[in-house]
Design an enzyme around this catalytic site. Sequence first.
Site, PDB file in Angstrom:
ATOM      1  N   TYR A 171      44.329 -25.445  -3.210  1.00 28.23           N
ATOM      2  CA  TYR A 171      45.773 -25.230  -3.284  1.00 28.23           C
ATOM      3  C   TYR A 171      46.313 -24.838  -1.911  1.00 28.23           C
ATOM      4  O   TYR A 171      47.325 -25.380  -1.440  1.00 28.23           O
ATOM      5  CB  TYR A 171      46.094 -24.151  -4.320  1.00 28.23           C
ATOM      6  CG  TYR A 171      47.566 -23.826  -4.410  1.00 28.23           C
ATOM      7  CD1 TYR A 171      48.428 -24.655  -5.115  1.00 28.23           C
ATOM      8  CD2 TYR A 171      48.087 -22.693  -3.804  1.00 28.23           C
ATOM      9  CE1 TYR A 171      49.781 -24.372  -5.199  1.00 28.23           C
ATOM     10  CE2 TYR A 171      49.432 -22.395  -3.887  1.00 28.23           C
ATOM     11  CZ  TYR A 171      50.276 -23.229  -4.588  1.00 28.23           C
ATOM     12  OH  TYR A 171      51.609 -22.937  -4.668  1.00 28.23           O
TER      13      TYR A 171
ATOM     14  N   SER B 276      54.288 -22.870   0.126  1.00 30.95           N
ATOM     15  CA  SER B 276      53.848 -21.572  -0.359  1.00 30.95           C
ATOM     16  C   SER B 276      53.271 -20.790   0.802  1.00 30.95           C
ATOM     17  O   SER B 276      52.752 -21.372   1.765  1.00 30.95           O
ATOM     18  CB  SER B 276      52.774 -21.762  -1.434  1.00 30.95           C
ATOM     19  OG  SER B 276      52.148 -20.536  -1.764  1.00 30.95           O
TER      20      SER B 276
ATOM     21  N   LYS C  88      49.023 -26.890   0.421  1.00 28.43           N
ATOM     22  CA  LYS C  88      50.304 -26.322   0.852  1.00 28.43           C
ATOM     23  C   LYS C  88      50.417 -26.275   2.374  1.00 28.43           C
ATOM     24  O   LYS C  88      51.504 -26.417   2.928  1.00 28.43           O
ATOM     25  CB  LYS C  88      50.532 -24.952   0.218  1.00 28.43           C
ATOM     26  CG  LYS C  88      50.788 -25.055  -1.283  1.00 28.43           C
ATOM     27  CD  LYS C  88      51.941 -26.010  -1.564  1.00 28.43           C
ATOM     28  CE  LYS C  88      52.213 -26.217  -3.015  1.00 28.43           C
ATOM     29  NZ  LYS C  88      53.407 -27.044  -3.251  1.00 28.43           N
TER      30      LYS C  88
END
Length: 97
Positions: free
Chosen positions: A71, A58, A75
């Site tokens: 998060y 991402s 990533k």
Amino acid sequence: MLVNNAATNPVFGPLADIEEDAWDRIMALNVKGYLLAAQRAARAMAPLGRGVIINMASTAGLRASPGLGAYSVSKAAVIMLTRVLGRELGSLGIRVN
């Protein structure tokens, strides 16, 4: 071919406030899951001398995003995992992107 395309982000908020169990869940699925799947795939692909592993990351792994800290860190780890696996498995004919 393996396509790693799973992620979770059960929490939003400052990284300084994340609970350890939430951190562990995010890292287990978003990073460890990719690694374990890639290991199994690589073991099957290596004797064939070819294969492809695709890891979906991402843009959150490239930019700091307040509220999405865990998060984003996971990533970023996927991006580096992909690079390292690419270097390690390339000589075996396994492409990692």
